[in-house]
Design a protein around this motif. Sequence first.
Motif, PDB file in Angstrom:
ATOM      1  N   LEU A  94      44.830  47.880  39.941  1.00 42.50           N
ATOM      2  CA  LEU A  94      44.740  46.594  39.231  1.00 42.50           C
ATOM      3  C   LEU A  94      45.797  45.617  39.726  1.00 42.50           C
ATOM      4  O   LEU A  94      45.522  44.421  39.905  1.00 42.50           O
ATOM      5  CB  LEU A  94      44.894  46.808  37.721  1.00 42.50           C
ATOM      6  CG  LEU A  94      43.785  47.585  37.028  1.00 42.50           C
ATOM      7  CD1 LEU A  94      44.113  47.734  35.554  1.00 42.50           C
ATOM      8  CD2 LEU A  94      42.434  46.921  37.225  1.00 42.50           C
ATOM      9  N   ASP A  95      47.006  46.117  39.960  1.00 45.26           N
ATOM     10  CA  ASP A  95      48.081  45.256  40.457  1.00 45.26           C
ATOM     11  C   ASP A  95      47.752  44.701  41.836  1.00 45.26           C
ATOM     12  O   ASP A  95      47.987  43.528  42.111  1.00 45.26           O
ATOM     13  CB  ASP A  95      49.412  46.018  40.501  1.00 45.26           C
ATOM     14  CG  ASP A  95      49.938  46.360  39.114  1.00 45.26           C
ATOM     15  OD1 ASP A  95      49.459  45.770  38.123  1.00 45.26           O
ATOM     16  OD2 ASP A  95      50.822  47.231  39.031  1.00 45.26           O
ATOM     17  N   ARG A  96      47.206  45.546  42.704  1.00 44.61           N
ATOM     18  CA  ARG A  96      46.818  45.075  44.046  1.00 44.61           C
ATOM     19  C   ARG A  96      45.726  44.027  43.959  1.00 44.61           C
ATOM     20  O   ARG A  96      45.773  43.000  44.648  1.00 44.61           O
ATOM     21  CB  ARG A  96      46.361  46.247  44.913  1.00 44.61           C
ATOM     22  CG  ARG A  96      47.499  47.076  45.473  1.00 44.61           C
ATOM     23  CD  ARG A  96      47.015  48.033  46.554  1.00 44.61           C
ATOM     24  NE  ARG A  96      45.956  48.922  46.110  1.00 44.61           N
ATOM     25  CZ  ARG A  96      46.138  50.078  45.482  1.00 44.61           C
ATOM     26  NH1 ARG A  96      47.364  50.493  45.227  1.00 44.61           N
ATOM     27  NH2 ARG A  96      45.121  50.823  45.129  1.00 44.61           N
ATOM     28  N   ILE A 100      46.024  40.144  45.253  1.00 44.45           N
ATOM     29  CA  ILE A 100      45.083  39.556  46.213  1.00 44.45           C
ATOM     30  C   ILE A 100      44.482  38.276  45.639  1.00 44.45           C
ATOM     31  O   ILE A 100      44.418  37.244  46.319  1.00 44.45           O
ATOM     32  CB  ILE A 100      43.981  40.572  46.575  1.00 44.45           C
ATOM     33  CG1 ILE A 100      44.576  41.693  47.431  1.00 44.45           C
ATOM     34  CG2 ILE A 100      42.817  39.890  47.295  1.00 44.45           C
ATOM     35  CD1 ILE A 100      43.655  42.888  47.605  1.00 44.45           C
ATOM     36  N   LYS A 101      44.068  38.324  44.385  1.00 40.01           N
ATOM     37  CA  LYS A 101      43.480  37.134  43.754  1.00 40.01           C
ATOM     38  C   LYS A 101      44.494  36.004  43.689  1.00 40.01           C
ATOM     39  O   LYS A 101      44.155  34.841  43.897  1.00 40.01           O
ATOM     40  CB  LYS A 101      42.957  37.485  42.362  1.00 40.01           C
ATOM     41  CG  LYS A 101      41.708  38.334  42.406  1.00 40.01           C
ATOM     42  CD  LYS A 101      41.258  38.738  41.021  1.00 40.01           C
ATOM     43  CE  LYS A 101      40.062  39.669  41.117  1.00 40.01           C
ATOM     44  NZ  LYS A 101      39.658  40.193  39.830  1.00 40.01           N
ATOM     45  N   ALA A 105      44.176  32.408  45.493  1.00 32.81           N
ATOM     46  CA  ALA A 105      44.224  31.180  44.704  1.00 32.81           C
ATOM     47  C   ALA A 105      45.229  30.201  45.289  1.00 32.81           C
ATOM     48  O   ALA A 105      45.004  28.991  45.299  1.00 32.81           O
ATOM     49  CB  ALA A 105      44.585  31.505  43.255  1.00 32.81           C
ATOM     50  N   VAL A 106      46.347  30.708  45.792  1.00 35.37           N
ATOM     51  CA  VAL A 106      47.360  29.839  46.390  1.00 35.37           C
ATOM     52  C   VAL A 106      46.840  29.245  47.693  1.00 35.37           C
ATOM     53  O   VAL A 106      47.029  28.071  47.979  1.00 35.37           O
ATOM     54  CB  VAL A 106      48.674  30.629  46.637  1.00 35.37           C
ATOM     55  CG1 VAL A 106      49.629  29.838  47.497  1.00 35.37           C
ATOM     56  CG2 VAL A 106      49.311  30.997  45.309  1.00 35.37           C
ATOM     57  N   ARG A 107      46.155  30.057  48.484  1.00 32.05           N
ATOM     58  CA  ARG A 107      45.663  29.605  49.785  1.00 32.05           C
ATOM     59  C   ARG A 107      44.359  28.828  49.693  1.00 32.05           C
ATOM     60  O   ARG A 107      44.060  28.029  50.561  1.00 32.05           O
ATOM     61  CB  ARG A 107      45.433  30.807  50.700  1.00 32.05           C
ATOM     62  CG  ARG A 107      46.689  31.524  51.062  1.00 32.05           C
ATOM     63  CD  ARG A 107      46.350  32.692  51.946  1.00 32.05           C
ATOM     64  NE  ARG A 107      47.523  33.501  52.165  1.00 32.05           N
ATOM     65  CZ  ARG A 107      47.493  34.716  52.659  1.00 32.05           C
ATOM     66  NH1 ARG A 107      46.350  35.256  53.006  1.00 32.05           N
ATOM     67  NH2 ARG A 107      48.597  35.387  52.829  1.00 32.05           N
ATOM     68  N   SER A 108      43.576  29.076  48.677  1.00 32.16           N
ATOM     69  CA  SER A 108      42.218  28.558  48.651  1.00 32.16           C
ATOM     70  C   SER A 108      42.081  27.037  48.586  1.00 32.16           C
ATOM     71  O   SER A 108      41.106  26.529  49.105  1.00 32.16           O
ATOM     72  CB  SER A 108      41.415  29.205  47.529  1.00 32.16           C
ATOM     73  OG  SER A 108      41.940  28.839  46.281  1.00 32.16           O
ATOM     74  N   PRO A 109      42.998  26.280  47.996  1.00 35.64           N
ATOM     75  CA  PRO A 109      42.748  24.839  47.971  1.00 35.64           C
ATOM     76  C   PRO A 109      42.525  24.263  49.363  1.00 35.64           C
ATOM     77  O   PRO A 109      41.578  23.516  49.575  1.00 35.64           O
ATOM     78  CB  PRO A 109      43.996  24.259  47.310  1.00 35.64           C
ATOM     79  CG  PRO A 109      44.495  25.357  46.444  1.00 35.64           C
ATOM     80  CD  PRO A 109      44.175  26.630  47.215  1.00 35.64           C
TER      81      PRO A 109
END
Length: 120
Positions: A94-96, A100-101, A105-109
């Motif tokens: 779950l932590d991994r 990843i999410k 989210a940081v890179r996706s914009p």
Amino acid sequence: MPESPERTALYRLYDTDGQLLYIGITNDPDRRWTQHARSSRWWPAVATKQVEWLGDRRDALRAEKAEVKRLNPPYNRNWNPWEVRARLQYQDHLDREAAIKERLAVRSPGLMRTEFHDPD
């Protein structure tokens, strides 16, 4: 607990990723799931419930024991010598996934933005 001649359900509970969380038996799955919802901290992670009806409680208990020993679900305590390790491995999973999410989210914009330029 006396043996019951009535048919008994062997149930398996999975999270959204298809990870097995728990295996149990009951003659009334809805009532048992209500009990889990009240008393099991892991219940909110349950996304899929699988039920298999067996001839009687003795058969169900035998199947539950074999499945727990074979699959080591993280939240089963009985017959699971690796319960603590399985729970820690599941928490690591779950932590991994969360990490990843978060990275996505940081890179996706910038990655998700699509710009079209009209050559005219």
